[in-house]
Design a protein around this motif. Structure first.
Motif, PDB file in Angstrom:
ATOM      1  N   GLN A 116       0.858  -1.179   0.000  1.00  0.00           N
ATOM      2  CA  GLN A 116       0.000   0.000   0.000  1.00  0.00           C
ATOM      3  C   GLN A 116       0.894   1.230   0.000  1.00  0.00           C
ATOM      4  N   ILE A 117       0.600   2.174  -0.877  1.00  0.00           N
ATOM      5  CA  ILE A 117       1.450   3.349  -1.050  1.00  0.00           C
ATOM      6  C   ILE A 117       0.617   4.613  -0.938  1.00  0.00           C
ATOM      7  N   ASP A 118       1.197   5.645  -0.350  1.00  0.00           N
ATOM      8  CA  ASP A 118       0.471   6.903  -0.156  1.00  0.00           C
ATOM      9  C   ASP A 118       1.474   7.980   0.243  1.00  0.00           C
ATOM     10  N   ALA A 119       0.993   9.212   0.353  1.00  0.00           N
ATOM     11  CA  ALA A 119       1.811  10.339   0.820  1.00  0.00           C
ATOM     12  C   ALA A 119       0.938  11.268   1.637  1.00  0.00           C
ATOM     13  N   THR A 120       1.550  11.987   2.575  1.00  0.00           N
ATOM     14  CA  THR A 120       0.805  12.920   3.417  1.00  0.00           C
ATOM     15  C   THR A 120       1.658  14.143   3.720  1.00  0.00           C
ATOM     16  N   ARG A 162      -4.253   0.315   5.999  1.00  0.00           N
ATOM     17  CA  ARG A 162      -2.955  -0.006   6.598  1.00  0.00           C
ATOM     18  C   ARG A 162      -2.010   1.189   6.502  1.00  0.00           C
ATOM     19  N   VAL A 163      -1.919   1.799   5.327  1.00  0.00           N
ATOM     20  CA  VAL A 163      -1.001   2.931   5.163  1.00  0.00           C
ATOM     21  C   VAL A 163      -1.595   4.198   5.765  1.00  0.00           C
ATOM     22  N   GLU A 164      -2.922   4.309   5.811  1.00  0.00           N
ATOM     23  CA  GLU A 164      -3.535   5.474   6.425  1.00  0.00           C
ATOM     24  C   GLU A 164      -3.259   5.498   7.934  1.00  0.00           C
ATOM     25  N   ARG A 165      -3.333   4.346   8.586  1.00  0.00           N
ATOM     26  CA  ARG A 165      -3.017   4.274  10.017  1.00  0.00           C
ATOM     27  C   ARG A 165      -1.534   4.502  10.271  1.00  0.00           C
ATOM     28  N   LEU A 166      -0.717   4.170   9.274  1.00  0.00           N
ATOM     29  CA  LEU A 166       0.730   4.403   9.419  1.00  0.00           C
ATOM     30  C   LEU A 166       1.023   5.886   9.597  1.00  0.00           C
ATOM     31  N   TRP A 167       0.263   6.745   8.897  1.00  0.00           N
ATOM     32  CA  TRP A 167       0.514   8.194   9.024  1.00  0.00           C
ATOM     33  C   TRP A 167       0.209   8.670  10.440  1.00  0.00           C
ATOM     34  N   GLY A 168      -0.826   8.123  11.074  1.00  0.00           N
ATOM     35  CA  GLY A 168      -1.106   8.506  12.453  1.00  0.00           C
ATOM     36  C   GLY A 168       0.039   8.154  13.390  1.00  0.00           C
ATOM     37  N   GLN A 184       3.014  10.543  12.555  1.00  0.00           N
ATOM     38  CA  GLN A 184       2.799  11.909  13.029  1.00  0.00           C
ATOM     39  C   GLN A 184       2.934  12.005  14.539  1.00  0.00           C
ATOM     40  N   ASP A 185       2.689  10.901  15.233  1.00  0.00           N
ATOM     41  CA  ASP A 185       2.892  10.876  16.679  1.00  0.00           C
ATOM     42  C   ASP A 185       4.368  10.748  17.041  1.00  0.00           C
TER      43      ASP A 185
END
Length: 421
Positions: A140-144, A253-259, A262-263
């Motif tokens: 799963q790939i994403d950017a924030t 999976r990748v969306e929760r990774l950003w949380g 960020q913590d």
């Protein structure tokens, strides 16, 4: 005296007064008959006060010292502010040699009036999707974008990819904004370290898909295929199935990774004294390795689904900008308002005016892609045009005299002709 202790006093007094038996008192308090007899003995010796717990008002022997509590609160406000309780407990053990549980840290901070910086909110529940059975079956790939360096630098984006089966972050890179270059670097990191995954899950950003991918009925009947973006062409060339999610929850999976990042990453970058995006990229591999050691899980099946990258595949040439150009005379082509030609002679014959594919790598290298081979290009000068011979200055027109016959009208000419037979 607590309510439970007051209840014991009332029951014991009734038993002593003859209004209840030992068995009835035991049933009322949920105790055994033997315990009731002991309570009666205590009451007879010291009254109701004897039934109060002996540790009431005493400081527990295993309680934390006030000096440690003060130090924990002080370090949080001065250095580790913004971290959650669990992460703060880990940082205390790593940097301060203070080993406390997350619940102890929470009680200390709340006792000092310090609440967690980021309040959790209840979100809508979604049915969780089971992890893939083997590592490498799906990424799963994403950017924030986020203030990763807080107020020390402008907001920039973190690109990342995570393996669905193990939760391992296979690649990550910081960039000024969400871009194709960032996603390409992440894929290159993961492929070089682990291999080719079978599938990739992303959102529907135009980096991953062409905005003109929806075909008309006439185009479908004509046999036309959906156009691909530059990133999509790279996935097709590598044989990776590219799935585009419709909702963020589909790639949770990748969306929760950003949380999590960020913590934690914000605090880690602050502790390392990072102030620029270049410094952040240098320390990022170390932080990703630390994250994987702590949060990665074992897959359901030990066998790996990764495909080994062929030795003849150059990822720099795969993740590139692709465009079509027409060859000119002398194997020249135009690209970016400049003229290029082959850097080395080739054995095959290239026909003039034929259409060829030109690729520009992330490093700015320009190549001619022909039959699965990369032919390097070099810049050349435009051929000078042959200037036409300059014509002589034109002869100025002759101006007839005032009495020239051309200046006379037709009537004047007729009168003159009649008077001169």
């Amino acid at each position: 005296m607590t309510r439970a202790e007051m209840k014991k006093v009332v029951v014991v007094e009734k038993i002593i007064g003859g209004h209840m038996t030992n068995d009835e008192g035991a049933a009322a308090l949920g105790l055994t008959k033997r315990q009731i007899i002991r309570l009666k003995q205590k009451y007879n010796q010291g009254g109701a006060r004897a039934l109060i717990h002996k540790n009431r008002g005493r400081k527990p022997a295993h309680s934390l010292k006030d000096e440690i509590k003060e130090r924990v609160a002080e370090r949080y406000t001065q250095i580790y502010h913004g971290s959650n309780n669990c992460h703060f407990a880990e940082l205390l053990e790593e940097h301060e040699a203070i080993r406390l549980s997350a619940s102890s840290v929470r009680r200390i901070l709340l006792g000092k009036g310090i609440k967690q910086a980021k309040q959790r909110r209840r979100i809508k529940a979604h049915q969780p999707r089971s992890r893939k059975a083997q590592a490498g079956m799906l990424w799963q790939i994403d950017a924030t974008p986020y203030a990763w360096l807080e107020d020390r630098a402008p907001v920039f984006a973190l690109h990342g990819a995570i393996d669905d089966a193990t939760g391992i972050v296979v690649g990550a890179v910081f960039s000024a904004n969400e871009c194709r270059e960032g996603y390409s670097l992440v894929m290159q990191q993961g492929i070089r370290k682990y291999g080719l995954p079978l599938g990739l899950y992303s959102d529907r950003h135009t980096i991953f898909r062409s905005p003109k991918e929806k075909l008309t009925i006439e185009q479908e009947l004509a046999g036309e295929t959906k156009p691909l973006s530059h990133f999509g062409k790279a996935m097709k060339e590598l044989g990776i199935e590219h799935i585009k999610a419709v909702t963020p929850q589909a790639k949770g999976r990748v969306e929760r990774l950003w949380g999590t990042f960020q913590d934690r990453l914000v605090i880690e970058l602050r502790l390392l004294g990072v102030n620029t995006i270049e410094e952040a990229n240098r320390v990022l591999p170390k932080l990703i390795a630390k994250h994987n050691r702590q949060f990665a899980v074992s897959p359901k099946e030990a066998d790996s689904a990764y495909v080994e990258l062929g030795s003849d595949t150059n990822l720099d040439h795969v993740f590139s900008l692709r465009s079509q150009r027409r060859l000119g005379a002398g194997n020249t082509l135009s690209y970016g308002s400049k003229i290029y030609t082959l850097a080395k002679p080739v054995s095959c014959h290239l026909h003039a005016k034929s259409t060829v594919e030109v690729r520009e790598t992330l490093k700015g290298e320009l190549i001619l892609w022909l039959g699965g081979q990369a032919l390097p290009l070099r810049e050349t000068q435009k051929p000078s045009r042959v200037q036409q011979r300059k014509m002589a200055d034109p002869v100025p027109p002759h101006k007839p005299a005032a009495n020239h016959p051309w200046r006379k009208t037709w009537i004047q000419k007729q009168v003159q002709h009649n008077t001169n037979p």
